[in-house]
Structure formats: C-alpha cells, structure tokens
Design an enzyme around this catalytic site. Sequence first.
Site, mmCIF file in Angstrom:
data_model
loop_
_atom_site.group_PDB
_atom_site.id
_atom_site.type_symbol
_atom_site.label_atom_id
_atom_site.label_comp_id
_atom_site.label_asym_id
_atom_site.label_seq_id
_atom_site.Cartn_x
_atom_site.Cartn_y
_atom_site.Cartn_z
ATOM 1 N N GLN A 1 -2.055 2.668 11.088
ATOM 2 C CA GLN A 1 -0.834 2.608 10.286
ATOM 3 C C GLN A 1 0.373 3.123 11.059
ATOM 4 O OE1 GLN A 1 -3.713 3.964 9.261
ATOM 5 N NE2 GLN A 1 -4.167 3.493 7.140
ATOM 6 N N ARG B 1 -7.099 -1.010 -7.778
ATOM 7 C CA ARG B 1 -7.430 0.100 -6.881
ATOM 8 C C ARG B 1 -7.644 1.334 -7.752
ATOM 9 N NH1 ARG B 1 -4.155 0.717 -1.455
ATOM 10 N NH2 ARG B 1 -5.961 2.032 -1.092
ATOM 11 N N ASP C 1 -1.782 12.783 0.787
ATOM 12 C CA ASP C 1 -2.377 11.978 -0.280
ATOM 13 C C ASP C 1 -2.674 12.838 -1.497
ATOM 14 O OD1 ASP C 1 -3.132 10.462 2.368
ATOM 15 O OD2 ASP C 1 -3.164 9.035 0.704
ATOM 16 N N ASN D 1 -4.747 14.581 3.798
ATOM 17 C CA ASN D 1 -3.926 13.501 4.359
ATOM 18 C C ASN D 1 -4.817 12.694 5.287
ATOM 19 O OD1 ASN D 1 -1.361 12.167 4.663
ATOM 20 N ND2 ASN D 1 -1.192 13.091 6.686
ATOM 21 N N LYS D 2 -4.253 11.668 5.867
ATOM 22 C CA LYS D 2 -5.012 10.755 6.729
ATOM 23 C C LYS D 2 -5.849 11.531 7.747
ATOM 24 C CE LYS D 2 -4.592 7.213 6.267
ATOM 25 N NZ LYS D 2 -5.354 6.541 5.191
ATOM 26 N N ARG E 1 0.875 -1.179 0.000
ATOM 27 C CA ARG E 1 0.000 0.000 0.000
ATOM 28 C C ARG E 1 0.906 1.220 0.000
ATOM 29 N NH1 ARG E 1 2.480 1.494 4.181
ATOM 30 N NH2 ARG E 1 0.957 3.128 4.539
ATOM 31 N N GLY E 2 0.316 2.403 -0.188
ATOM 32 C CA GLY E 2 1.107 3.629 -0.264
ATOM 33 C C GLY E 2 1.333 3.982 -1.725
ATOM 34 N N ALA E 3 1.165 5.280 -2.037
ATOM 35 C CA ALA E 3 1.186 5.724 -3.434
ATOM 36 C C ALA E 3 2.425 5.240 -4.179
ATOM 37 C CB ALA E 3 1.103 7.253 -3.478
#
Lengths: 376, 376
Positions: free
Chosen positions: A211, A97, A252, A262-263, A54-56
């Site tokens: 996370q 995704r 993000d 962001n988160k 996961r993660g861009a």
Amino acid sequence: MNVYGEHYRTIWVKEDDPAVVQIIDQRHLPHKFVVEDLTTVDEVARAIQEMHVRGAGLIGATAGYGMYIAALHAPKDSVGAFMESLARAGGQLKATRPTAVNLAWAVERQLDAIEEAGGDPEARTRTAFDMAKVIADEDADFCRRIGEHGLAIIEEISRRKGGETVNILTHCNAGWLAFVDYGTATAPVYAAHDKGIKVHVWVDETRPRNQGARLTAWELGQHGVPHSVIADNVGGHLMQHGLVDMVIVGSDRTTYTGDVANKIGTYLKALAAADNDVPFYVALPSSTFDWKRRDGVAEIPIEQRDATEVRTINGLHEGEIVSVLLTPEESPAVNYAFDVTPAHLVTGLITERGVCEASEEGVLGLYPEKRAVVQG
Amino acid sequence: MNVYGEHYRTIWVKEDDPAVVQIIDQRHLPHKFVVEDLTTVDEVARAIQEMHVRGAGLIGATAGYGMYIAALHAPKDSVGAFMESLARAGGQLKATRPTAVNLAWAVERQLDAIEEAGGDPEARTRTAFDMAKVIADEDADFCRRIGEHGLAIIEEISRRKGGETVNILTHCNAGWLAFVDYGTATAPVYAAHDKGIKVHVWVDETRPRNQGARLTAWELGQHGVPHSVIADNVGGHLMQHGLVDMVIVGSDRTTYTGDVANKIGTYLKALAAADNDVPFYVALPSSTFDWKRRDGVAEIPIEQRDATEVRTINGLHEGEIVSVLLTPEESPAVNYAFDVTPAHLVTGLITERGVCEASEEGVLGLYPEKRAVVQG
C-alpha cells in the site's frame, strides 16, 4: 488532494448527474487512474467487497452514498416498502466486509437519520443524500483537523532544523485514498507542504500488499510532495543515521490505553524510533479508539490473510498489471495483517481534538465523555 | 545439501571431465534449477559479475576454481608466460566484484600457492587444482563446524521445550547457496534437522532482492526442512506472541567489538528480539571479522544500490521470469543494502571455533592471535 493538478476527493456525486456516485477504482493505482461510476447498490457493494475502495473512512463514506443510491431506486409508493428496501440494501452493504466498523456505522446512521427526519419517500431520499454528504464531509473535516494538530509538530521540527527539510517516515497508506480527503498520517504532511514547509517522506513499501509503494507514493507524488520509496527493511538504518526526524502512521484500532494496532511492521519501526530517539506519532480519528480493550498485544485479534499475498505480488509488465510468483511453488507462507505497538513506544496520538499522550490518562483527557464507558 | 534428493555443493568439478567446473546458476532460483558449465576464465568472471553465484564463501571458491581454469588454458611453454597469464586472469577475476573480500583473497592464495609449490606449468596446474579444492573444502568445513556449535544451542532450546518444534527466524540467505555447503545461519538448522530435532524456520522474504523468499526458502524446502515465508514486517509480531525461539542470521562484516553488518533489516529484527527476550545469534566464519573497526554503525560503509531493485521485482509469470514495476513511474526510491546491528543486541556469535559473546573480549577470547592486530 491533487491528481494531475486537479482537486479530488476519493468519492463524490457526478457534477451533471446526481444519480451517479463516482469513486477512484484504487485497484489500478498507481499504474492507471480509473474513475468508476456507481449507480446501483450492487455496484456499490462490489466496489467495497472487491476493494475498488478501501480504508476505514472511505468505506464508511461509500456505504453512506450506497444508502443514498438505494433510496433513489427504492419503491416510492409507500413508506413501508421504501424503508424495507433500504433495510435490505443496508444488510447487503454491511455483509461486504463484515469487520469494517465504519461500514455498519454508516449504514445505521443513514437508517436512523432517514427514519428520524420522516416524510414521504422523496423527502427521505433527500435526507439520504444530505446524510451521505454529512458522513463524507465529517470524515474529511476530522482528517483536516488532524492535519492542523500534526502541522504544529512538523513546524516545530522545521524551526529546530532552521528550515531544513523535515524527513518523515510513514508505513502503509493512511493517506487521503483511505479516507475522503487529507488522510490521517498524511494530513500533517499535506498541511506542512501546502504551507511551504520543506518536507520529504520516506514511504515504506509495506509488504505484502504494498500500500505504501502503490498508494502513498502515488498520492504524495500527485500532490507534489517529495518522497522516496524504501523497502520495509530500511527505516532502522535511516534512523540510526539521523535521516528520519519523525514517524507518523495511522491506526486500525487503538486501545484507550494507547496501544496501537496498525499494518504489520509498524511495531518494528516504533522499536527503531525508540532506540534512536525519533518521535513516533500515530494519527487517528477518534472513531478508531477501542474503548473496551486495555491490553492491545494480548487482546486485539490479528487477522491472518491468504498466503497468496506473500507468495505473489502484482505489478506492471508490458503495460498490463500481472501477478508474479516470488517463492518456490512448494513453500508455504504465513500472512499476519496487523501488529500491535505498545503505548510506551508511541510519542503521541494526533486526533481531531488535538495531540495527547498514548496513555489512558492522555486519551481520556481529550475524550472525557468516554470515562464512564471505560469504567463501565 | 540435498536438491531433488541428491547431495549437491554449490560448485564442483564435472565428474567425467575435470576441465569443466559446474555451478548452480542461482539467477533462475527458485523457479528453475539450472546447472552451468564453466570452461573459460571469461565464463567464470561473468558468472561472478552477473551473480550466477553470490555469497562471500561461494565467490571465493568460484575464484579459486577460476584460477585453476586459468592454469588449464595458460601457455605451458614457459613458466614466465604461464605465470603472467595467471596474473592477468587473477586481475580479471578480482575486477568482477571489487568489494568482495573473499574474491581477492582466493586469487592471491592461488597465486602464492602456485609460486611456492614451483615446478613446471603442468605441475603448477595440478597445484591450482588442489588449491581450488582446498579453498572450497575449507569453506564447507568452516560452515560444518559453525553448524555443530550452533546445534548445541538449538538442542538446548528443544530440550527446554520438551521436544516441541523449535522456531527459528532468519533473514536473507546465509545458506549453503551462499557458501560451498551448509551455509552459516542455516548450518545449525540443517545439523538439527538431520539429527531429528524438530525445527521450523520463519524465512524473511528480505526485500528488495528477496534472497529469503527465493533462495533460503528453496534450499530449506529441497532439504526437507519445514519453513514458512513471511514478509519482512512480520517478525516483531511473531516474537511478541512467543512464536520465535531464536533468531540466526549471517553477517557480511563484523567488527572485533561485535557490531554486525548484515542485510538491510537485520537491525529491526534484533530490536524486536531484544524487546521480547528472544536470543539473537549471528553465525559467521572468522574471515568475516573486521579487525580494524571498533564502531560498526559509525565506521562501516553501507552500499547504496540501484533504485530499480526497490521499484521493481522479478517473479514467475506464465512460466517466464519477468520484472514488474511496483511503484508509480515517477516515484524515486532509495536502496541501502546493509545495516549494522550494535553488539549489545546480539546474544552471541557462532564461529567455526565456537560461540562467543559479541564483544571485544568475547571475540579475542576465541581469536587470541588477533590481539596484536587489534591493538596495533
């Protein structure tokens, strides 16, 4: 970065078998360190879809290697059939995704490169291998440069504190596990630590998916960086009492005006930082900029995820990772995944080109070639 | 409030046996509703110490009933031996949670009342029973009045919204489970709901101990109040998007100048409320005021609790309540239990005497008899 004393990236080609791509299956972290072999497009697609990775940055790199694996297995008797097979694989990977921008970008970049380089299927497969490596190396290199630019900020604080420990708060995981190496928010921390500057990281656990507690704490611990896990509620108190010297988070999506998606929970930390004069930095590769949106709070769509992520949590119980229910069986939950921190709360953006103010002027100062896009 | 359709308080004397005091063993909530019999001082002490009961008001009421149970079992042959036995029981109860102000206060109040009323041990035992009931009833009555005063604020918002649902965010559990009935932060909500005003509560889960997800969600659900559990990270986003009409929280200690110590994370919500013009109220009985401290952030000591509360969490797994590990085995955690919200972020204090500004002037306006204490 280091894992059990050895250097790792998050994705690599197996040393003695270039037909095997290896990843860390992050679903088992921090409780188990599992390396997974990927040998088919189906396996790559599943690894992305089911969030083994996961993660861009890492999703992009995995898609890049997925296209290489597709090339390995594509029919080699005609260029047409070969390219058709690759296009099918690209479609399959992109569908895993659909909102991950880097995924589609890596697939397209591979297809363009392969087409452009030309040659027979064998030559095209070598191109796919080279391009997969370029995509991964670029990602690592951008993060490394973010680390260098951010390092200067940490060094300055360390100097001001006479070499005392610099306390850095971060939220979620914008660490090397989300990229190929270094990470974004963590890159300056690793650079400082590796240079011998005393740092300590306050790791927000980052509910609901934790996370921070699972991934950021693990990667910092493995690399030997002093850190403490805290509940997401704690940062404000720490800042009121001078226990945080700076905040660094990832992003993000960032508007070209400096608003940062962001988160979820990032905005609350930015408010506390502003209230206590703590510098609040956002580290991001320029691929994260949204060159179309001006007003982050009004315009950036915020994903709502399954309520199960709030109502339950995974953890280790008697050696097994199990899910436990936290709420009453009947209580509904609501799960917004991101929030937007307005630019005026952001001290600066740390990009691969340097640090700039979180404003249209600041961003376009570093990326002047985007002026036309923004005004178009 | 209601549990499975029946009215309950958090503590009561068993209907057919006045030698038995009953409580809800809150350790099992929200997964199991367990009523526990208390028949000895040891059992009462354990119930307080091991947090079968918690919350300032309820701890006080439980200590009050604990002294009644002590009287029941004290030797009745001489007043001296009787009172000596009671003093010993009082010491035992006070030692269970040394920092709980209401605990010592309830014990002393019982001893004073019993001494003052005089009579033989049987008469003194009746006094202890009456005083236990007075302490519990007063607690419930203060909360009921807080509910009435807060109701007016909710009614006003409801009117302004043309009867649309009023969305109220709360943090932690300042509900009836923490008192004898009604609660403080929840009292206005219950009053509004019972009056037919449409309300919906955003329940912060309140890590690390999850009092929101476990207790507030349960008691609201049992009473039929619409609510949604959210991660502690979400409130800022909700406020940015107009999804919160007001915040009501409780308080563990409030300076006479209006600074509010409450569960860790309260300060972050207060910042978000101020940033988005959302009214932020604190509901508290006047026993929570600290008449000695002026500057909450500088002067109120903040308890650090065991890191295990951050590193692990309890939840329901296959019908059993189990603890799961959330962090890497090696990662340390830090666990501050409270933070302080400066008065300037508080819209108003809702007390049993009415609503006042969170300022020295506001508080002393409602409690003029304290002016001498404050200036002394």
